[in-house]
Design a protein around this motif. Sequence first.
Motif, PDB file in Angstrom:
ATOM      1  N   MET A  85       0.845  -1.193   0.000  1.00 31.59           N
ATOM      2  CA  MET A  85       0.000   0.000   0.000  1.00 31.59           C
ATOM      3  C   MET A  85       0.887   1.253   0.000  1.00 31.59           C
ATOM      4  N   SER A  86       0.595   2.190  -0.882  1.00 31.78           N
ATOM      5  CA  SER A  86       1.380   3.416  -0.975  1.00 31.78           C
ATOM      6  C   SER A  86       1.044   4.359   0.176  1.00 31.78           C
ATOM      7  N   ILE A  87       1.880   5.380   0.365  1.00 33.98           N
ATOM      8  CA  ILE A  87       1.631   6.369   1.421  1.00 33.98           C
ATOM      9  C   ILE A  87       0.305   7.083   1.176  1.00 33.98           C
ATOM     10  N   ALA A  88       0.029   7.429  -0.077  1.00 31.57           N
ATOM     11  CA  ALA A  88      -1.217   8.127  -0.414  1.00 31.57           C
ATOM     12  C   ALA A  88      -2.437   7.252  -0.108  1.00 31.57           C
ATOM     13  N   GLU A  89      -2.336   5.980  -0.439  1.00 31.41           N
ATOM     14  CA  GLU A  89      -3.440   5.055  -0.183  1.00 31.41           C
ATOM     15  C   GLU A  89      -3.662   4.872   1.313  1.00 31.41           C
ATOM     16  N   ARG A  90      -2.558   4.798   2.065  1.00 27.85           N
ATOM     17  CA  ARG A  90      -2.672   4.643   3.510  1.00 27.85           C
ATOM     18  C   ARG A  90      -3.302   5.878   4.150  1.00 27.85           C
ATOM     19  N   LYS A  91      -2.920   7.055   3.681  1.00 25.51           N
ATOM     20  CA  LYS A  91      -3.493   8.299   4.208  1.00 25.51           C
ATOM     21  C   LYS A  91      -4.983   8.387   3.901  1.00 25.51           C
ATOM     22  N   LEU A  92      -5.368   7.956   2.693  1.00 25.29           N
ATOM     23  CA  LEU A  92      -6.780   7.972   2.324  1.00 25.29           C
ATOM     24  C   LEU A  92      -7.572   7.017   3.200  1.00 25.29           C
ATOM     25  N   GLU A  93      -7.005   5.843   3.453  1.00 24.31           N
ATOM     26  CA  GLU A  93      -7.663   4.854   4.307  1.00 24.31           C
ATOM     27  C   GLU A  93      -7.816   5.384   5.726  1.00 24.31           C
ATOM     28  N   GLU A  94      -6.785   6.032   6.247  1.00 20.20           N
ATOM     29  CA  GLU A  94      -6.842   6.606   7.594  1.00 20.20           C
ATOM     30  C   GLU A  94      -7.893   7.712   7.666  1.00 20.20           C
ATOM     31  N   LYS A  95      -7.992   8.504   6.603  1.00 20.29           N
ATOM     32  CA  LYS A  95      -8.993   9.576   6.561  1.00 20.29           C
ATOM     33  C   LYS A  95     -10.402   8.995   6.571  1.00 20.29           C
ATOM     34  N   GLN A  96     -10.616   7.936   5.789  1.00 22.33           N
ATOM     35  CA  GLN A  96     -11.933   7.290   5.734  1.00 22.33           C
ATOM     36  C   GLN A  96     -12.281   6.667   7.077  1.00 22.33           C
ATOM     37  N   GLU A  97     -11.302   6.061   7.731  1.00 24.01           N
ATOM     38  CA  GLU A  97     -11.535   5.453   9.042  1.00 24.01           C
ATOM     39  C   GLU A  97     -11.896   6.519  10.073  1.00 24.01           C
ATOM     40  N   MET A  98     -11.228   7.661  10.009  1.00 21.60           N
ATOM     41  CA  MET A  98     -11.518   8.742  10.948  1.00 21.60           C
ATOM     42  C   MET A  98     -12.899   9.328  10.683  1.00 21.60           C
ATOM     43  N   HIS A  99     -13.233   9.479   9.426  1.00 18.10           N
ATOM     44  CA  HIS A  99     -14.554   9.963   9.025  1.00 18.10           C
ATOM     45  C   HIS A  99     -15.636   9.070   9.623  1.00 18.10           C
ATOM     46  N   GLU A 100     -15.456   7.767   9.506  1.00 19.43           N
ATOM     47  CA  GLU A 100     -16.427   6.805  10.023  1.00 19.43           C
ATOM     48  C   GLU A 100     -16.459   6.834  11.553  1.00 19.43           C
ATOM     49  N   ARG A 101     -15.302   7.014  12.151  1.00 16.66           N
ATOM     50  CA  ARG A 101     -15.238   7.075  13.617  1.00 16.66           C
ATOM     51  C   ARG A 101     -16.012   8.292  14.146  1.00 16.66           C
ATOM     52  N   ILE A 102     -15.882   9.411  13.478  1.00 14.22           N
ATOM     53  CA  ILE A 102     -16.616  10.617  13.880  1.00 14.22           C
ATOM     54  C   ILE A 102     -18.120  10.384  13.763  1.00 14.22           C
ATOM     55  N   LEU A 103     -18.543   9.788  12.656  1.00 14.43           N
ATOM     56  CA  LEU A 103     -19.970   9.538  12.456  1.00 14.43           C
ATOM     57  C   LEU A 103     -20.523   8.583  13.514  1.00 14.43           C
ATOM     58  N   ASN A 104     -19.772   7.549  13.827  1.00  8.24           N
ATOM     59  CA  ASN A 104     -20.229   6.592  14.845  1.00  8.24           C
ATOM     60  C   ASN A 104     -20.351   7.250  16.210  1.00  8.24           C
ATOM     61  N   GLY A 105     -19.360   8.082  16.553  1.00  2.97           N
ATOM     62  CA  GLY A 105     -19.425   8.792  17.821  1.00  2.97           C
ATOM     63  C   GLY A 105     -20.566   9.783  17.857  1.00  2.97           C
ATOM     64  N   ALA A 106     -20.748  10.506  16.758  1.00  2.00           N
ATOM     65  CA  ALA A 106     -21.816  11.508  16.686  1.00  2.00           C
ATOM     66  C   ALA A 106     -23.189  10.856  16.773  1.00  2.00           C
ATOM     67  N   ARG A 107     -23.351   9.701  16.130  1.00  2.00           N
ATOM     68  CA  ARG A 107     -24.637   9.004  16.185  1.00  2.00           C
ATOM     69  C   ARG A 107     -25.012   8.706  17.629  1.00  2.00           C
ATOM     70  N   LYS A 108     -24.070   8.245  18.397  1.00  2.00           N
ATOM     71  CA  LYS A 108     -24.304   7.922  19.810  1.00  2.00           C
ATOM     72  C   LYS A 108     -24.690   9.178  20.605  1.00  2.00           C
ATOM     73  N   ILE A 109     -23.974  10.272  20.384  1.00  4.13           N
ATOM     74  CA  ILE A 109     -24.242  11.499  21.135  1.00  4.13           C
ATOM     75  C   ILE A 109     -25.575  12.120  20.739  1.00  4.13           C
ATOM     76  N   PHE A 110     -25.878  12.148  19.449  1.00  2.30           N
ATOM     77  CA  PHE A 110     -27.173  12.694  18.999  1.00  2.30           C
ATOM     78  C   PHE A 110     -28.331  11.930  19.642  1.00  2.30           C
ATOM     79  N   LEU A 111     -28.194  10.618  19.728  1.00  2.00           N
ATOM     80  CA  LEU A 111     -29.263   9.801  20.305  1.00  2.00           C
ATOM     81  C   LEU A 111     -29.366   9.992  21.813  1.00  2.00           C
ATOM     82  N   GLU A 112     -28.246  10.182  22.467  1.00  2.00           N
ATOM     83  CA  GLU A 112     -28.253  10.354  23.924  1.00  2.00           C
ATOM     84  C   GLU A 112     -28.717  11.751  24.334  1.00  2.00           C
ATOM     85  N   LYS A 113     -28.263  12.773  23.618  1.00  2.00           N
ATOM     86  CA  LYS A 113     -28.461  14.143  24.060  1.00  2.00           C
ATOM     87  C   LYS A 113     -29.477  14.933  23.234  1.00  2.00           C
TER      88      LYS A 113
END
Length: 202
Positions: free
Chosen positions: A1-29
């Motif tokens: 995997m190239s550096i660019a591909e790894r950075k893109l994958e990390e960005k997508q993972e972070m994007h998904e992590r934010i959405l998962n966290g936000a879903r929990k908070i929106f439902l709780e609060k």
Amino acid sequence: MSIAERKLEEKQEMHERILNGARKIFLEKGYDQTSMRNIAQEINYSPGSIYFYFKDKSEIFHELHKEGFLLLLNQLKVLEKVRDPFERLKASGRVFIQFAQENKDYYNLMFIVEEPVKDPSSEGFQIAEEAISYMQGMIIECQQKGKFKDMDTEYFTFLIISVVHGICALFCKNRNTSFVGKTDEELMENGYESFVALLEKS
């Protein structure tokens, strides 16, 4: 995997992590009490860093809406292979209910959690409109074949969605306990069968 591909994958993972966290908070609060800060705290990330991915909580909320409605719409569109529009309409009720059972968090965000400012230009809002139009299109096809011919199309679409949504909302908000001695499965299944019986008599 190239550096660019790894950075893109990390960005997508972070994007998904934010959405998962936000879903929990929106439902709780709820929408009003949710902030970029408490979303960041949920995922152990700095608030400022989240702004590299989303401009504000409204954009996050709309992204979650879009995900949910795309998932629902894709499941409904599987029914396009059913040629009879009346059978397709009945099956759509089943799909809608199963979606709520299998995706309670998404369902609550899509239909229960209230967002004070709704942006009709947002992609999530437009996909929600597409889902409603898809249901209305099935009813129009049914009317063209002689079913519900005395019904106003838009009012009848509203009625159909309201009935199925009521079944789903009671389940998602854990209100089925009011029906003593009935399990969720019994209520959802028999509620659906009653919905079908009403359609067949219309």
